[in-house]
Design a protein around this motif. Structure first.
Motif, PDB file in Angstrom:
ATOM      1  N   VAL A 164     -97.953  37.758 -88.644  1.00 13.90           N
ATOM      2  CA  VAL A 164     -97.580  39.140 -88.972  1.00 13.90           C
ATOM      3  C   VAL A 164     -98.290  40.114 -88.037  1.00 13.90           C
ATOM      4  CG1 VAL A 164     -97.776  40.923 -90.753  1.00 13.90           C
ATOM      5  CG2 VAL A 164     -96.979  38.635 -91.353  1.00 13.90           C
ATOM      6  N   THR A 165     -99.561  39.862 -87.742  1.00 14.47           N
ATOM      7  CA  THR A 165    -100.303  40.718 -86.819  1.00 14.47           C
ATOM      8  C   THR A 165     -99.684  40.674 -85.429  1.00 14.47           C
ATOM      9  OG1 THR A 165    -102.330  40.362 -88.074  1.00 14.47           O
ATOM     10  CG2 THR A 165    -102.571  41.164 -85.818  1.00 14.47           C
ATOM     11  N   GLY A 166     -99.283  39.486 -84.982  1.00 13.79           N
ATOM     12  CA  GLY A 166     -98.637  39.360 -83.677  1.00 13.79           C
ATOM     13  C   GLY A 166     -97.334  40.135 -83.596  1.00 13.79           C
ATOM     14  N   ILE A 167     -96.547  40.075 -84.650  1.00 10.62           N
ATOM     15  CA  ILE A 167     -95.288  40.825 -84.682  1.00 10.62           C
ATOM     16  C   ILE A 167     -95.574  42.321 -84.620  1.00 10.62           C
ATOM     17  CG2 ILE A 167     -93.286  41.413 -86.110  1.00 10.62           C
ATOM     18  CD1 ILE A 167     -93.061  38.691 -84.803  1.00 10.62           C
ATOM     19  N   ALA A 168     -96.550  42.786 -85.394  1.00 11.01           N
ATOM     20  CA  ALA A 168     -96.886  44.212 -85.412  1.00 11.01           C
ATOM     21  C   ALA A 168     -97.370  44.680 -84.044  1.00 11.01           C
ATOM     22  CB  ALA A 168     -97.945  44.487 -86.472  1.00 11.01           C
ATOM     23  N   VAL A 169     -98.195  43.880 -83.383  1.00 11.53           N
ATOM     24  CA  VAL A 169     -98.685  44.239 -82.048  1.00 11.53           C
ATOM     25  C   VAL A 169     -97.531  44.270 -81.054  1.00 11.53           C
ATOM     26  CG1 VAL A 169    -100.113  43.429 -80.124  1.00 11.53           C
ATOM     27  CG2 VAL A 169    -101.045  43.469 -82.432  1.00 11.53           C
ATOM     28  N   GLY A 170     -96.615  43.321 -81.150  1.00 11.15           N
ATOM     29  CA  GLY A 170     -95.464  43.291 -80.249  1.00 11.15           C
ATOM     30  C   GLY A 170     -94.557  44.499 -80.421  1.00 11.15           C
ATOM     31  N   PRO A 186    -109.738  26.950-106.708  1.00  9.73           N
ATOM     32  CA  PRO A 186    -108.482  27.637-107.001  1.00  9.73           C
ATOM     33  C   PRO A 186    -107.385  27.133-106.078  1.00  9.73           C
ATOM     34  CG  PRO A 186    -110.168  29.193-106.255  1.00  9.73           C
ATOM     35  CD  PRO A 186    -110.774  27.842-106.247  1.00  9.73           C
ATOM     36  N   ALA A 187    -106.153  27.196-106.548  1.00 13.18           N
ATOM     37  CA  ALA A 187    -105.026  26.704-105.755  1.00 13.18           C
ATOM     38  C   ALA A 187    -104.928  27.443-104.425  1.00 13.18           C
ATOM     39  CB  ALA A 187    -103.731  26.855-106.544  1.00 13.18           C
ATOM     40  N   ALA A 188    -105.281  28.725-104.386  1.00 11.09           N
ATOM     41  CA  ALA A 188    -105.214  29.496-103.148  1.00 11.09           C
ATOM     42  C   ALA A 188    -106.217  28.984-102.121  1.00 11.09           C
ATOM     43  CB  ALA A 188    -105.466  30.962-103.434  1.00 11.09           C
ATOM     44  N   GLY A 189    -107.298  28.392-102.559  1.00 10.06           N
ATOM     45  CA  GLY A 189    -108.313  27.873-101.644  1.00 10.06           C
ATOM     46  C   GLY A 189    -107.812  26.715-100.801  1.00 10.06           C
ATOM     47  N   ARG A 190    -106.843  25.993-101.298  1.00  8.94           N
ATOM     48  CA  ARG A 190    -106.316  24.853-100.548  1.00  8.94           C
ATOM     49  C   ARG A 190    -105.443  25.294 -99.391  1.00  8.94           C
ATOM     50  NH1 ARG A 190    -103.256  20.946-104.393  1.00  8.94           N
ATOM     51  NH2 ARG A 190    -101.994  22.818-104.487  1.00  8.94           N
ATOM     52  N   HIS A 191    -104.881  26.484 -99.453  1.00 11.97           N
ATOM     53  CA  HIS A 191    -103.926  26.936 -98.445  1.00 11.97           C
ATOM     54  C   HIS A 191    -104.511  28.008 -97.536  1.00 11.97           C
ATOM     55  CE1 HIS A 191    -100.968  24.639-100.582  1.00 11.97           C
ATOM     56  NE2 HIS A 191    -101.260  25.273-101.698  1.00 11.97           N
ATOM     57  N   ARG A 192    -105.802  27.979 -97.336  1.00 16.77           N
ATOM     58  CA  ARG A 192    -106.460  28.996 -96.527  1.00 16.77           C
ATOM     59  C   ARG A 192    -105.904  29.013 -95.106  1.00 16.77           C
ATOM     60  NH1 ARG A 192    -112.430  28.160 -96.862  1.00 16.77           N
ATOM     61  NH2 ARG A 192    -111.877  28.486 -99.021  1.00 16.77           N
ATOM     62  N   GLY A 193    -105.668  27.852 -94.516  1.00 12.99           N
ATOM     63  CA  GLY A 193    -105.115  27.776 -93.162  1.00 12.99           C
ATOM     64  C   GLY A 193    -103.713  28.353 -93.082  1.00 12.99           C
ATOM     65  N   LEU A 194    -102.922  28.117 -94.101  1.00 13.35           N
ATOM     66  CA  LEU A 194    -101.566  28.665 -94.141  1.00 13.35           C
ATOM     67  C   LEU A 194    -101.601  30.187 -94.219  1.00 13.35           C
ATOM     68  CD1 LEU A 194     -98.518  28.155 -94.347  1.00 13.35           C
ATOM     69  CD2 LEU A 194     -98.812  28.054 -96.831  1.00 13.35           C
ATOM     70  N   TYR A 195    -102.496  30.721 -95.042  1.00 18.93           N
ATOM     71  CA  TYR A 195    -102.629  32.177 -95.151  1.00 18.93           C
ATOM     72  C   TYR A 195    -103.118  32.780 -93.839  1.00 18.93           C
ATOM     73  CZ  TYR A 195    -102.081  31.537-100.175  1.00 18.93           C
ATOM     74  OH  TYR A 195    -101.600  31.217-101.414  1.00 18.93           O
ATOM     75  N   LEU A 196    -104.043  32.106 -93.181  1.00 17.08           N
ATOM     76  CA  LEU A 196    -104.556  32.585 -91.901  1.00 17.08           C
ATOM     77  C   LEU A 196    -103.449  32.585 -90.849  1.00 17.08           C
ATOM     78  CD1 LEU A 196    -106.908  33.505 -90.160  1.00 17.08           C
ATOM     79  CD2 LEU A 196    -107.448  31.113 -89.752  1.00 17.08           C
ATOM     80  N   ALA A 197    -102.653  31.527 -90.800  1.00 15.64           N
ATOM     81  CA  ALA A 197    -101.552  31.457 -89.842  1.00 15.64           C
ATOM     82  C   ALA A 197    -100.508  32.536 -90.119  1.00 15.64           C
ATOM     83  CB  ALA A 197    -100.906  30.072 -89.900  1.00 15.64           C
ATOM     84  N   ALA A 198    -100.205  32.777 -91.373  1.00 18.13           N
ATOM     85  CA  ALA A 198     -99.235  33.821 -91.727  1.00 18.13           C
ATOM     86  C   ALA A 198     -99.760  35.203 -91.342  1.00 18.13           C
ATOM     87  CB  ALA A 198     -98.923  33.766 -93.220  1.00 18.13           C
TER      88      ALA A 198
END
Length: 70
Positions: A31-37, A15-27
């Motif tokens: 977002v988690t870092g912003i929420a923690v901050g 699936p096309a989403a499988g190619r961008h797994r690293g991008l999704y992980l980084a995003a």
């Protein structure tokens, strides 16, 4: 779901989403870092306000942080 070129290893289509797994992980990490901050900043403001309220020289003045006018 949109499919891409066959995988070079097995010949199966990914699936096309499988190619961008690293991008999704980084995003997600961003977002988690912003929420923690934001949460840390909020608790730091609360701790500081409580420390000022309980200081020996009680010079504490409450400030309305709602952003409203006079």
């Amino acid at each position: 779901m949109a499919y891409t070129q066959p995988s070079p290893i097995s010949g199966a289509r990914l699936p096309a989403a499988g190619r961008h797994r690293g991008l999704y992980l980084a995003a997600a990490m961003f977002v988690t870092g912003i929420a923690v901050g934001v949460r840390y900043q909020r608790s730091a403001l609360t701790r500081n306000e409580q420390a000022q309220k309980s200081a020996a020289e009680n010079l504490y003045v409450s400030v309305d942080r709602s952003g409203g006018g006079i």
